[in-house]
Design a protein around this motif. Sequence first.
Motif, PDB file in Angstrom:
ATOM      1  N   ALA A 123      15.594  -2.993  -6.998  1.00 35.89           N
ATOM      2  CA  ALA A 123      15.759  -4.545  -6.481  1.00 35.89           C
ATOM      3  C   ALA A 123      14.304  -4.923  -6.566  1.00 35.89           C
ATOM      4  CB  ALA A 123      16.313  -4.656  -5.480  1.00 35.89           C
ATOM      5  N   GLY A 124      13.340  -4.198  -5.875  1.00 39.61           N
ATOM      6  CA  GLY A 124      12.017  -4.527  -5.818  1.00 39.61           C
ATOM      7  C   GLY A 124      11.553  -4.788  -7.453  1.00 39.61           C
ATOM      8  N   ARG A 125      11.593  -3.856  -8.374  1.00 38.12           N
ATOM      9  CA  ARG A 125      11.121  -4.101  -9.556  1.00 38.12           C
ATOM     10  C   ARG A 125      11.552  -5.478 -10.005  1.00 38.12           C
ATOM     11  NH1 ARG A 125      12.553   1.769 -12.329  1.00 38.12           N
ATOM     12  NH2 ARG A 125      10.827   3.040 -11.569  1.00 38.12           N
ATOM     13  N   ALA A 126      12.987  -5.765  -9.681  1.00 37.90           N
ATOM     14  CA  ALA A 126      13.374  -6.935 -10.451  1.00 37.90           C
ATOM     15  C   ALA A 126      12.848  -8.175  -9.798  1.00 37.90           C
ATOM     16  CB  ALA A 126      14.937  -7.061 -10.328  1.00 37.90           C
ATOM     17  N   ARG A 127      12.448  -8.121  -8.650  1.00 39.61           N
ATOM     18  CA  ARG A 127      11.879  -9.271  -7.615  1.00 39.61           C
ATOM     19  C   ARG A 127      10.724  -9.415  -8.216  1.00 39.61           C
ATOM     20  NH1 ARG A 127      14.727 -13.010  -4.713  1.00 39.61           N
ATOM     21  NH2 ARG A 127      15.663 -11.444  -3.282  1.00 39.61           N
ATOM     22  N   LEU A 128       9.931  -8.590  -8.256  1.00 42.16           N
ATOM     23  CA  LEU A 128       8.379  -8.538  -8.724  1.00 42.16           C
ATOM     24  C   LEU A 128       8.374  -9.056 -10.212  1.00 42.16           C
ATOM     25  CD1 LEU A 128       5.481  -7.885  -8.285  1.00 42.16           C
ATOM     26  CD2 LEU A 128       5.645  -5.668  -9.161  1.00 42.16           C
ATOM     27  N   THR A 169       0.862  -1.084   0.093  1.00 37.53           N
ATOM     28  CA  THR A 169       0.030  -0.019  -0.077  1.00 37.53           C
ATOM     29  C   THR A 169       0.854   1.290   0.147  1.00 37.53           C
ATOM     30  OG1 THR A 169      -0.185  -0.061   2.463  1.00 37.53           O
ATOM     31  CG2 THR A 169      -2.079  -1.015   1.280  1.00 37.53           C
ATOM     32  N   ARG A 170       2.016   1.202  -0.392  1.00 33.03           N
ATOM     33  CA  ARG A 170       2.938   2.468  -0.410  1.00 33.03           C
ATOM     34  C   ARG A 170       2.355   3.335  -1.534  1.00 33.03           C
ATOM     35  NH1 ARG A 170       9.164   3.395  -2.332  1.00 33.03           N
ATOM     36  NH2 ARG A 170       9.535   5.379  -0.893  1.00 33.03           N
ATOM     37  N   THR A 171       2.426   4.871  -0.914  1.00 30.92           N
ATOM     38  CA  THR A 171       2.066   5.810  -1.951  1.00 30.92           C
ATOM     39  C   THR A 171       3.270   6.965  -2.039  1.00 30.92           C
ATOM     40  OG1 THR A 171       0.840   6.878  -0.215  1.00 30.92           O
ATOM     41  CG2 THR A 171      -0.481   5.310  -1.650  1.00 30.92           C
ATOM     42  N   THR A 172       3.374   7.659  -3.099  1.00 28.20           N
ATOM     43  CA  THR A 172       4.341   8.546  -3.225  1.00 28.20           C
ATOM     44  C   THR A 172       3.820   9.677  -3.960  1.00 28.20           C
ATOM     45  OG1 THR A 172       5.479   7.709  -5.004  1.00 28.20           O
ATOM     46  CG2 THR A 172       6.243   7.058  -2.929  1.00 28.20           C
ATOM     47  N   ALA A 173       2.504   9.564  -4.189  1.00 30.56           N
ATOM     48  CA  ALA A 173       1.702  10.649  -4.784  1.00 30.56           C
ATOM     49  C   ALA A 173       0.391  10.540  -3.946  1.00 30.56           C
ATOM     50  CB  ALA A 173       1.298  10.328  -6.486  1.00 30.56           C
ATOM     51  N   GLU A 224       4.312   3.461 -10.556  1.00 29.38           N
ATOM     52  CA  GLU A 224       5.409   2.949 -11.500  1.00 29.38           C
ATOM     53  C   GLU A 224       5.360   3.481 -12.919  1.00 29.38           C
ATOM     54  OE1 GLU A 224       8.135   1.681 -10.427  1.00 29.38           O
ATOM     55  OE2 GLU A 224       7.828   1.951  -8.285  1.00 29.38           O
ATOM     56  N   TYR A 225       4.965   4.910 -13.147  1.00 28.65           N
ATOM     57  CA  TYR A 225       5.024   5.307 -14.408  1.00 28.65           C
ATOM     58  C   TYR A 225       6.309   5.305 -15.093  1.00 28.65           C
ATOM     59  CZ  TYR A 225       0.152   7.345 -13.880  1.00 28.65           C
ATOM     60  OH  TYR A 225      -1.094   7.454 -13.890  1.00 28.65           O
ATOM     61  N   ALA A 226       7.573   5.258 -14.188  1.00 40.20           N
ATOM     62  CA  ALA A 226       8.818   5.429 -15.015  1.00 40.20           C
ATOM     63  C   ALA A 226       9.351   3.979 -15.256  1.00 40.20           C
ATOM     64  CB  ALA A 226       9.768   5.967 -13.900  1.00 40.20           C
ATOM     65  N   TRP A 227       8.463   2.906 -14.978  1.00 38.72           N
ATOM     66  CA  TRP A 227       8.985   1.716 -15.110  1.00 38.72           C
ATOM     67  C   TRP A 227       8.210   1.086 -16.149  1.00 38.72           C
ATOM     68  CZ3 TRP A 227       7.757  -3.251 -11.633  1.00 38.72           C
ATOM     69  CH2 TRP A 227       8.597  -4.403 -12.047  1.00 38.72           C
ATOM     70  N   GLU A 234       5.908   6.208  -7.604  1.00 39.57           N
ATOM     71  CA  GLU A 234       7.064   5.296  -7.655  1.00 39.57           C
ATOM     72  C   GLU A 234       7.144   4.723  -6.287  1.00 39.57           C
ATOM     73  OE1 GLU A 234       8.027   5.130 -10.861  1.00 39.57           O
ATOM     74  OE2 GLU A 234       6.574   6.746 -11.123  1.00 39.57           O
ATOM     75  N   VAL A 235       6.873   3.516  -6.524  1.00 37.58           N
ATOM     76  CA  VAL A 235       6.768   2.636  -5.050  1.00 37.58           C
ATOM     77  C   VAL A 235       7.846   1.497  -4.697  1.00 37.58           C
ATOM     78  CG1 VAL A 235       4.319   3.223  -4.619  1.00 37.58           C
ATOM     79  CG2 VAL A 235       5.032   1.035  -5.928  1.00 37.58           C
TER      80      VAL A 235
END
Length: 216
Positions: free
Chosen positions: A66-71, A9-13, A91-94, A61-62
Amino acid sequence: MTHRLLAYTRTTAYRHDSIPAAVAAVRTLGDFEVDASEDPAALEAPLDRYAAVVFLSTSGEVLTPAGRARLAAYVESGGGFVGVHAAACTEYAWPYYGELLGARFDKHPAYQPGKALVEDHDHPSTRHLPAAWQFTDEWYDFRTNPRASVRVLASADESSYDGGGMGPDHPLVWCRDQGRGRVFYTALGHAPEAYEDQDFRAHLLGGINWAAGLED
């Protein structure tokens, strides 16, 4: 057998007030053990113990690299991924995440009653719903129409509310395969009240069960 979920549930926006209600709902929907986290490190650890990873109105961006690669590795190897509501604002940048989910959020009109049209009743998330499902939500528009790359389960009837921006073909709920994994997304779930609605709760449980491979 009890299955385990990761509710992230992380939010940065923008942060939805409904996040606590969403987590509480996931904890009580089925026979799941639920790990709820806002910590990016939760996605950096091995995810194989989870039947599905559920992004509950995450935003911005949450994830760490490393988390991106793992997911990505988790889903590609057969893990389940569920996105709820503002997971499409994440995650608009991914680029991979946009492919994974199927579409990215663009804008929404005012929170208001409207109608979702069920296109596919042969799915655990929709088989209990009426053909025209009356609901109150934000009725997300997306930057692109995902229909070419997803199995659309329900779409928005823009004639039933004010401010729709996608036209007569407006997917709202869908699922898709990614590698050996399964992805389910519902644009609904803006308000805390949604998570008390029995139809929505069954909708969400059906999506989670499908993504986790527990129901076909």
